[in-house]
Design a protein around this motif. Structure first.
Motif, PDB file in Angstrom:
ATOM      1  N   SER A 166       1.584  -1.836  -2.635  1.00  0.00           N
ATOM      2  CA  SER A 166       2.296  -3.121  -2.627  1.00  0.00           C
ATOM      3  C   SER A 166       2.570  -3.613  -4.038  1.00  0.00           C
ATOM      4  N   MET A 167       1.660  -3.310  -4.968  1.00  0.00           N
ATOM      5  CA  MET A 167       1.856  -3.737  -6.347  1.00  0.00           C
ATOM      6  C   MET A 167       2.887  -2.869  -7.063  1.00  0.00           C
ATOM      7  N   LEU A 168       2.934  -1.584  -6.731  1.00  0.00           N
ATOM      8  CA  LEU A 168       3.974  -0.719  -7.303  1.00  0.00           C
ATOM      9  C   LEU A 168       5.353  -1.118  -6.796  1.00  0.00           C
ATOM     10  N   GLU A 169       5.431  -1.474  -5.521  1.00  0.00           N
ATOM     11  CA  GLU A 169       6.714  -1.875  -4.938  1.00  0.00           C
ATOM     12  C   GLU A 169       7.309  -3.077  -5.644  1.00  0.00           C
ATOM     13  N   THR A 170       6.453  -3.945  -6.154  1.00  0.00           N
ATOM     14  CA  THR A 170       6.921  -5.164  -6.826  1.00  0.00           C
ATOM     15  C   THR A 170       6.773  -5.078  -8.349  1.00  0.00           C
ATOM     16  N   ASN A 171       6.612  -3.828  -8.848  1.00  0.00           N
ATOM     17  CA  ASN A 171       6.633  -3.582 -10.296  1.00  0.00           C
ATOM     18  C   ASN A 171       5.520  -4.328 -11.026  1.00  0.00           C
ATOM     19  N   LEU A 172       4.319  -4.301 -10.449  1.00  0.00           N
ATOM     20  CA  LEU A 172       3.215  -5.097 -10.989  1.00  0.00           C
ATOM     21  C   LEU A 172       2.098  -4.256 -11.589  1.00  0.00           C
ATOM     22  N   ILE A 173       2.329  -2.955 -11.758  1.00  0.00           N
ATOM     23  CA  ILE A 173       1.325  -2.079 -12.354  1.00  0.00           C
ATOM     24  C   ILE A 173       1.802  -1.655 -13.743  1.00  0.00           C
ATOM     25  N   ASP A 174       0.904  -1.729 -14.721  1.00  0.00           N
ATOM     26  CA  ASP A 174       1.236  -1.318 -16.089  1.00  0.00           C
ATOM     27  C   ASP A 174       0.704   0.073 -16.427  1.00  0.00           C
ATOM     28  N   GLU A 175      -0.517   0.371 -16.005  1.00  0.00           N
ATOM     29  CA  GLU A 175      -1.148   1.649 -16.346  1.00  0.00           C
ATOM     30  C   GLU A 175      -1.928   2.191 -15.155  1.00  0.00           C
ATOM     31  N   LEU A 176      -2.134   3.503 -15.157  1.00  0.00           N
ATOM     32  CA  LEU A 176      -3.000   4.148 -14.169  1.00  0.00           C
ATOM     33  C   LEU A 176      -3.948   5.102 -14.873  1.00  0.00           C
ATOM     34  N   TRP A 177      -5.210   5.062 -14.471  1.00  0.00           N
ATOM     35  CA  TRP A 177      -6.203   6.066 -14.848  1.00  0.00           C
ATOM     36  C   TRP A 177      -6.580   6.790 -13.571  1.00  0.00           C
ATOM     37  N   LEU A 178      -6.296   8.084 -13.486  1.00  0.00           N
ATOM     38  CA  LEU A 178      -6.639   8.881 -12.321  1.00  0.00           C
ATOM     39  C   LEU A 178      -7.593   9.993 -12.740  1.00  0.00           C
ATOM     40  N   THR A 179      -8.755  10.025 -12.126  1.00  0.00           N
ATOM     41  CA  THR A 179      -9.707  11.109 -12.360  1.00  0.00           C
ATOM     42  C   THR A 179      -9.526  12.141 -11.258  1.00  0.00           C
ATOM     43  N   VAL A 180      -9.196  13.363 -11.639  1.00  0.00           N
ATOM     44  CA  VAL A 180      -9.039  14.452 -10.676  1.00  0.00           C
ATOM     45  C   VAL A 180     -10.374  15.189 -10.564  1.00  0.00           C
ATOM     46  N   CYS A 181     -10.972  15.131  -9.388  1.00  0.00           N
ATOM     47  CA  CYS A 181     -12.304  15.707  -9.161  1.00  0.00           C
ATOM     48  C   CYS A 181     -12.180  17.067  -8.466  1.00  0.00           C
ATOM     49  N   PRO A 182     -13.121  17.980  -8.743  1.00  0.00           N
ATOM     50  CA  PRO A 182     -12.987  19.369  -8.283  1.00  0.00           C
ATOM     51  C   PRO A 182     -13.425  19.605  -6.841  1.00  0.00           C
ATOM     52  N   LEU A 183     -12.694  19.011  -5.910  1.00  0.00           N
ATOM     53  CA  LEU A 183     -12.914  19.295  -4.491  1.00  0.00           C
ATOM     54  C   LEU A 183     -11.620  19.033  -3.749  1.00  0.00           C
ATOM     55  N   ILE A 184     -11.506  19.598  -2.558  1.00  0.00           N
ATOM     56  CA  ILE A 184     -10.331  19.401  -1.714  1.00  0.00           C
ATOM     57  C   ILE A 184     -10.787  18.766  -0.411  1.00  0.00           C
ATOM     58  N   LEU A 185     -10.192  17.626  -0.066  1.00  0.00           N
ATOM     59  CA  LEU A 185     -10.583  16.898   1.136  1.00  0.00           C
ATOM     60  C   LEU A 185      -9.632  17.136   2.300  1.00  0.00           C
ATOM     61  N   GLY A 186      -8.336  17.223   2.019  1.00  0.00           N
ATOM     62  CA  GLY A 186      -7.377  17.445   3.087  1.00  0.00           C
ATOM     63  C   GLY A 186      -7.353  16.301   4.089  1.00  0.00           C
ATOM     64  N   GLY A 187      -6.594  16.501   5.148  1.00  0.00           N
ATOM     65  CA  GLY A 187      -6.531  15.494   6.213  1.00  0.00           C
ATOM     66  C   GLY A 187      -5.303  14.622   6.118  1.00  0.00           C
ATOM     67  N   VAL A 188      -4.494  14.652   7.162  1.00  0.00           N
ATOM     68  CA  VAL A 188      -3.265  13.861   7.157  1.00  0.00           C
ATOM     69  C   VAL A 188      -3.560  12.366   7.128  1.00  0.00           C
ATOM     70  N   ASN A 189      -4.734  11.971   7.620  1.00  0.00           N
ATOM     71  CA  ASN A 189      -5.089  10.554   7.658  1.00  0.00           C
ATOM     72  C   ASN A 189      -5.990  10.114   6.511  1.00  0.00           C
ATOM     73  N   ALA A 190      -6.316  11.019   5.614  1.00  0.00           N
ATOM     74  CA  ALA A 190      -7.150  10.650   4.474  1.00  0.00           C
ATOM     75  C   ALA A 190      -6.324   9.803   3.499  1.00  0.00           C
ATOM     76  N   PRO A 191      -6.878   8.712   2.985  1.00  0.00           N
ATOM     77  CA  PRO A 191      -6.114   7.824   2.110  1.00  0.00           C
ATOM     78  C   PRO A 191      -5.835   8.455   0.748  1.00  0.00           C
TER      79      PRO A 191
END
Length: 230
Positions: A166-191
């Motif tokens: 919702s914040m991206l849709e309204t242009n309200l995010i300035d930065e993102l920090w994403l940590t990529v962790c070494p596992l795979i969760l899968g699942g179409v319903n996983a957030p």
């Protein structure tokens, strides 16, 4: 040009396939100690934390600053020991018995008129902010503008994916920090870090990569949102 809202930074850990929790939406505790330390540093640099009710319900708690050096740094800068923790929720359907309400932090609530009624006159939230669009949604741009008048200059967003969307849709995010962790969760319903309706490719927010850092088996990605000029 003066920005009439706080500077906003999303901080999330995700699996290698881009999930922030498993298909059961269990609390995501797959990040390493390095990731936890990184998250704490980002929180310590903020005046307030924005967090969706679903994330609070999943964990039962919020992340606080415990590192002595970070606490001293906040004190030297004239800040409170902990940033304000602001829960964003339409329904405000939260269990008052969860540990979040015993943590030593200032708690604010951003909700709708309906959500406010459940917590009015209670002591759990120090402040309740209500701002609605004509369709009954939370007016996040108006909320962020109001936060500047309450001396909130830096805001860390801890999810979940619906709030980030919702914040991206309204242009309200300035930065993102994403940590990529070494596992795979899968699942179409996983957030994922960004849920919601999604974006068409031509309208998708674009990012500028500012930094890549590898620590053991994790990768820390630092992005800045590229602003589109009409």
């Amino acid at each position: 040009m003066v920005q009439h809202r706080p500077h906003t930074t999303v901080v999330l850990a995700m699996s290698a396939d881009g999930k922030i929790a498993d298909f059961m939406r269990s609390p995501a505790r797959f990040g390493s100690g390095a990731d936890k330390s990184h998250l704490e540093q980002q929180i310590a640099a903020a005046d307030a934390v924005f967090i969706g009710a679903g994330t609070i319900r999943a964990y039962g708690t919020t992340m606080t600053v415990s590192d002595t050096a970070l606490l001293q740094q906040r004190q030297k800068q004239g800040q409170s020991e902990q940033p304000i923790h602001i829960v964003v929720t339409h329904t405000a359907n939260l269990d008052p018995e969860i540990r979040f309400f015993q943590q030593s932090v200032k708690r604010w609530l951003v909700t709708t008129t309906r959500g406010k009624s459940a917590w009015e006159g209670r002591s759990e939230f120090e402040r309740i902010l209500v701002s609605e669009t004509p369709t009954g949604e939370i007016d996040i741009p108006a909320v962020l503008q109001h936060l500047t008048y309450l001396h909130i200059k830096r805001l860390v967003v801890l999810g979940g994916g619906t709030l980030v969307s919702s914040m991206l849709e309204t242009n309200l995010i300035d930065e993102l920090w994403l940590t990529v962790c070494p596992l795979i969760l899968g699942g179409v319903n996983a957030p994922t870090p960004v849920d919601g309706r999604g974006f068409a490719a031509k309208l998708a927010p674009h990012l500028q990569l500012l930094e890549v850092k590898k620590v053991a088996q994790e990768v820390f990605l630092h992005y800045q949102l590229q602003r589109q000029i009409d």
